[in-house]
Design a protein around this motif. Structure first.
Motif, PDB file in Angstrom:
ATOM      1  N   LEU A 171      11.606  64.411 -70.925  1.00  0.00           N
ATOM      2  CA  LEU A 171      11.179  64.154 -69.691  1.00  0.00           C
ATOM      3  C   LEU A 171       9.747  63.415 -70.018  1.00  0.00           C
ATOM      4  CD1 LEU A 171      11.654  63.837 -66.543  1.00  0.00           C
ATOM      5  CD2 LEU A 171      10.294  66.543 -66.505  1.00  0.00           C
ATOM      6  N   LEU A 172       9.388  62.120 -69.395  1.00  0.00           N
ATOM      7  CA  LEU A 172       8.351  61.724 -69.618  1.00  0.00           C
ATOM      8  C   LEU A 172       7.834  61.225 -68.210  1.00  0.00           C
ATOM      9  CD1 LEU A 172       9.503  58.877 -72.132  1.00  0.00           C
ATOM     10  CD2 LEU A 172       8.310  61.101 -72.625  1.00  0.00           C
ATOM     11  N   VAL A 173       6.525  61.384 -67.812  1.00  0.00           N
ATOM     12  CA  VAL A 173       6.021  61.396 -66.551  1.00  0.00           C
ATOM     13  C   VAL A 173       4.757  60.622 -66.869  1.00  0.00           C
ATOM     14  CG1 VAL A 173       4.933  62.727 -64.763  1.00  0.00           C
ATOM     15  CG2 VAL A 173       6.882  63.613 -66.200  1.00  0.00           C
ATOM     16  N   ARG A 174       4.821  59.583 -65.653  1.00  0.00           N
ATOM     17  CA  ARG A 174       3.365  58.745 -65.840  1.00  0.00           C
ATOM     18  C   ARG A 174       3.380  58.489 -64.336  1.00  0.00           C
ATOM     19  NH1 ARG A 174       4.836  52.664 -67.397  1.00  0.00           N
ATOM     20  NH2 ARG A 174       6.538  52.395 -65.859  1.00  0.00           N
ATOM     21  N   ASP A 175       1.909  57.887 -63.843  1.00  0.00           N
ATOM     22  CA  ASP A 175       1.687  57.928 -62.497  1.00  0.00           C
ATOM     23  C   ASP A 175       2.532  56.858 -61.521  1.00  0.00           C
ATOM     24  OD1 ASP A 175      -0.729  59.234 -62.763  1.00  0.00           O
ATOM     25  OD2 ASP A 175      -1.896  57.197 -63.131  1.00  0.00           O
ATOM     26  N   GLU A 176       3.221  56.034 -62.223  1.00  0.00           N
ATOM     27  CA  GLU A 176       4.172  55.105 -61.649  1.00  0.00           C
ATOM     28  C   GLU A 176       5.543  55.651 -61.308  1.00  0.00           C
ATOM     29  OE1 GLU A 176       2.701  54.118 -64.613  1.00  0.00           O
ATOM     30  OE2 GLU A 176       1.034  53.338 -63.745  1.00  0.00           O
ATOM     31  N   ASP A 177       5.922  56.585 -62.348  1.00  0.00           N
ATOM     32  CA  ASP A 177       7.413  56.603 -62.260  1.00  0.00           C
ATOM     33  C   ASP A 177       7.633  58.043 -63.136  1.00  0.00           C
ATOM     34  OD1 ASP A 177       7.724  55.489 -64.872  1.00  0.00           O
ATOM     35  OD2 ASP A 177       8.160  53.889 -63.804  1.00  0.00           O
ATOM     36  N   VAL A 178       9.070  58.524 -63.349  1.00  0.00           N
ATOM     37  CA  VAL A 178       9.154  59.493 -64.155  1.00  0.00           C
ATOM     38  C   VAL A 178      10.308  58.973 -64.881  1.00  0.00           C
ATOM     39  CG1 VAL A 178      10.536  61.804 -64.342  1.00  0.00           C
ATOM     40  CG2 VAL A 178       8.814  61.450 -62.609  1.00  0.00           C
ATOM     41  N   GLN A 179      10.550  58.979 -66.369  1.00  0.00           N
ATOM     42  CA  GLN A 179      11.468  58.751 -67.136  1.00  0.00           C
ATOM     43  C   GLN A 179      12.361  59.566 -68.069  1.00  0.00           C
ATOM     44  OE1 GLN A 179      10.196  55.537 -69.628  1.00  0.00           O
ATOM     45  NE2 GLN A 179       9.580  54.216 -67.877  1.00  0.00           N
ATOM     46  N   VAL A 180      13.629  59.661 -68.055  1.00  0.00           N
ATOM     47  CA  VAL A 180      14.263  60.682 -68.969  1.00  0.00           C
ATOM     48  C   VAL A 180      14.796  59.865 -69.988  1.00  0.00           C
ATOM     49  CG1 VAL A 180      15.973  62.297 -69.101  1.00  0.00           C
ATOM     50  CG2 VAL A 180      14.670  61.974 -66.899  1.00  0.00           C
ATOM     51  N   LEU A 181      14.429  60.100 -71.415  1.00  0.00           N
ATOM     52  CA  LEU A 181      14.871  59.365 -72.569  1.00  0.00           C
ATOM     53  C   LEU A 181      15.931  60.363 -73.210  1.00  0.00           C
ATOM     54  CD1 LEU A 181      14.377  56.782 -74.159  1.00  0.00           C
ATOM     55  CD2 LEU A 181      12.720  58.326 -75.348  1.00  0.00           C
ATOM     56  N   HIS A 182      17.126  59.857 -73.138  1.00  0.00           N
ATOM     57  CA  HIS A 182      18.324  60.469 -73.771  1.00  0.00           C
ATOM     58  C   HIS A 182      18.523  59.898 -75.203  1.00  0.00           C
ATOM     59  CE1 HIS A 182      18.712  60.685 -69.797  1.00  0.00           C
ATOM     60  NE2 HIS A 182      19.475  61.745 -69.579  1.00  0.00           N
TER      61      HIS A 182
END
Length: 95
Positions: free
Chosen positions: A43-54
């Protein structure tokens, strides 16, 4: 060995990120233990959005996950009320 990564970018309000993280946490272990070719999930979190890297063993495994019940009946349903826009889905090959 060729690997693949599935990146899903989610637009989630800051106030809803804890709920989105709970969906991630709930389905991480079933993903890693039950999806063919699954290697990792971050789970990657930044101000603009959240990303899930599989991480997957192959691109075909990544594509198959997007068709799975775990993704469509559990993850998508768990996130649908939290999203501000349609998710951005990308698959990358790694060599």
């Amino acid at each position: 060995m060729q690997k693949a990564y599935l990146q899903i970018t989610l637009k989630v309000n800051v106030s809803e990120r804890e709920a989105a993280a709970n969906v991630y946490t709930t389905f991480k272990e079933p993903f890693l233990s039950g999806i063919a070719g699954a290697l990792s999930k971050e789970l990657l979190v930044r101000d603009e959005d959240v990303q899930v890297l599989h991480g997957f063993s192959s691109e075909s495994d990544a594509k198959a996950y997007l068709e799975s019940d775990l993704f469509n009946k559990d993850v998508v349903v768990g996130l649908k009320d939290l999203l501000q826009a349609e998710p951005e889905i990308r698959i990358y090959s790694a060599f």
